[in-house]
Design an enzyme around this catalytic site. Sequence first.
Site, PDB file in Angstrom:
ATOM      1  N   LYS A 197       0.849  -1.187   0.000  1.00  0.00           N
ATOM      2  CA  LYS A 197       0.000   0.000   0.000  1.00  0.00           C
ATOM      3  C   LYS A 197       0.883   1.235   0.000  1.00  0.00           C
ATOM      4  CE  LYS A 197      -3.580   2.403   2.550  1.00  0.00           C
ATOM      5  NZ  LYS A 197      -4.588   2.332   3.600  1.00  0.00           N
ATOM      6  N   GLU A 236       7.176  -6.590   1.372  1.00  0.00           N
ATOM      7  CA  GLU A 236       5.966  -6.435   2.195  1.00  0.00           C
ATOM      8  C   GLU A 236       5.022  -7.629   2.011  1.00  0.00           C
ATOM      9  OE1 GLU A 236       5.199  -4.248   4.442  1.00  0.00           O
ATOM     10  OE2 GLU A 236       6.292  -2.390   4.036  1.00  0.00           O
ATOM     11  N   LYS A 251      -2.216  -1.519  -3.842  1.00  0.00           N
ATOM     12  CA  LYS A 251      -3.064  -0.332  -3.805  1.00  0.00           C
ATOM     13  C   LYS A 251      -2.210   0.921  -3.870  1.00  0.00           C
ATOM     14  CE  LYS A 251      -6.038   2.015  -0.572  1.00  0.00           C
ATOM     15  NZ  LYS A 251      -6.425   2.125   0.797  1.00  0.00           N
ATOM     16  N   SER A 277     -10.101   5.791  -4.830  1.00  0.00           N
ATOM     17  CA  SER A 277     -11.013   6.922  -5.003  1.00  0.00           C
ATOM     18  C   SER A 277     -10.527   7.943  -6.033  1.00  0.00           C
ATOM     19  CB  SER A 277     -11.245   7.597  -3.652  1.00  0.00           C
ATOM     20  OG  SER A 277     -10.023   8.033  -3.082  1.00  0.00           O
TER      21      SER A 277
HETATM   22  C1  PBG Z   1      -7.298   3.320   5.373  1.00  0.00           C
HETATM   23  C2  PBG Z   1      -7.707   3.282   3.951  1.00  0.00           C
HETATM   24  C3  PBG Z   1      -7.542   4.278   2.995  1.00  0.00           C
HETATM   25  C4  PBG Z   1      -8.145   3.794   1.826  1.00  0.00           C
HETATM   26  C5  PBG Z   1      -8.638   2.522   2.095  1.00  0.00           C
HETATM   27  N1  PBG Z   1      -8.335   2.218   3.405  1.00  0.00           N
HETATM   28  C6  PBG Z   1      -6.971   5.642   3.107  1.00  0.00           C
HETATM   29  C7  PBG Z   1      -5.597   5.873   3.533  1.00  0.00           C
HETATM   30  O1  PBG Z   1      -4.758   4.979   3.645  1.00  0.00           O
HETATM   31  O2  PBG Z   1      -5.323   7.038   3.785  1.00  0.00           O
HETATM   32  C8  PBG Z   1      -8.229   4.537   0.533  1.00  0.00           C
HETATM   33  C9  PBG Z   1      -9.203   4.018  -0.473  1.00  0.00           C
HETATM   34  C10 PBG Z   1      -9.479   4.933  -1.613  1.00  0.00           C
HETATM   35  O3  PBG Z   1      -8.827   5.972  -1.809  1.00  0.00           O
HETATM   36  O4  PBG Z   1     -10.419   4.626  -2.354  1.00  0.00           O
HETATM   37  N2  PBG Z   1      -8.376   3.032   6.230  1.00  0.00           N
END
Ligand code: PBG
Length: 327
Positions: A197, A236, A251, A277
């Site tokens: 991530k 990771e 991600k 998103s």
């Molecule tokens: C953390 C989390 C995030 C997203 C999913 N789980 C945000 C972050 O790490 O700041 C982002 C998902 C997206 O942008 O659609 N709970």
Amino acid sequence: MTFPQRRLRRLRGSDAIRRLVGETSLSINDLVAPLFVREAITDPIPIQSLPGVVQNSQDSLEAEVQRLVDLGIPALILFGIPAKKDAEGSEAWNPDGVVQVALSRLRDRFGDQILLMADLCVDEYTSHGHCGIIDSNGVVQNDATLELYARAAIAQAVAGAHITAPSGMMDGQVSAIRSGLDGAGHTDLPILAYSAKYASAMYGPFRDAVDVTIADGGNRQGYQQDPRNRREALEEVRLDLAEGADMVMVKPALTYLDVISDVRAEVNVPLGAYHVSGEYAMLKAAAANGWIDGDAAAIEVLTSIKRAGADFILTYLAAEVAERVLA
Ligand code: PBG
């Protein structure tokens, strides 16, 4: 004149032959729909930066899940917006917390018709917006946070989650969650680890969706991966598998197709990718302006994520693509 390339072109001549020889196919079975549920509201609230996505009430959530079930979408992932936040994020493991209430209602109503994944992190629940508890300097305390994650996982399992998905990027989170779950008798609950991530600008609209602002202009670069790095993603992933992850995730998706491909080549467990998103918002903004064909772009984007090696995709496009294009 016949060029050697003719061989390739001969196989492109009709829709039927393209379907026959296509290496990658996108199906409704590959889609996971992210959904938001907010405590103490009666009507859904639109999220400006995520057109078509809302913060649901418990009732509107049920209606939305019925739609996903009718479309044949196999899974959803749930995020909660609590009415009150605190320094530890205690609503994340409160049995009456917003996600736990939603899980138990959905599990009662839909049983095993659709998989209920629960995102596991505390950032939606902490007053400072970090993914763990912080010290007086605002630094996230990795080890002290693990206990909280284990509690949240157990609360999700008790409430009816089918899968827990830790997204906080704390070291040791998968083993802490696995031993917490096993100790509470939830030995069969799979863990989908957000393993690779990245600290991404693409999460912007998500922070609006869950009402999160990181305190003091902070960021997550201390615990999420650096976009410059490719090899550490494999590190990771390997560590999460060694800790007991059942499935892993990369991600965001589009800006990390190389990472998806690397992970696919390296491991045999199911691999998810999160089309996040900001990736969704960019596509929607261009489509709304008439600058691109939204449906065609959506299919191309999702197909590319599968082509790179993902088995399934978490995407805000899930329902509309299932309904308009894949059905
Ligand atoms: C953390 C989390 C995030 C997203 C999913 N789980 C945000 C972050 O790490 O700041 C982002 C998902 C997206 O942008 O659609 N709970």
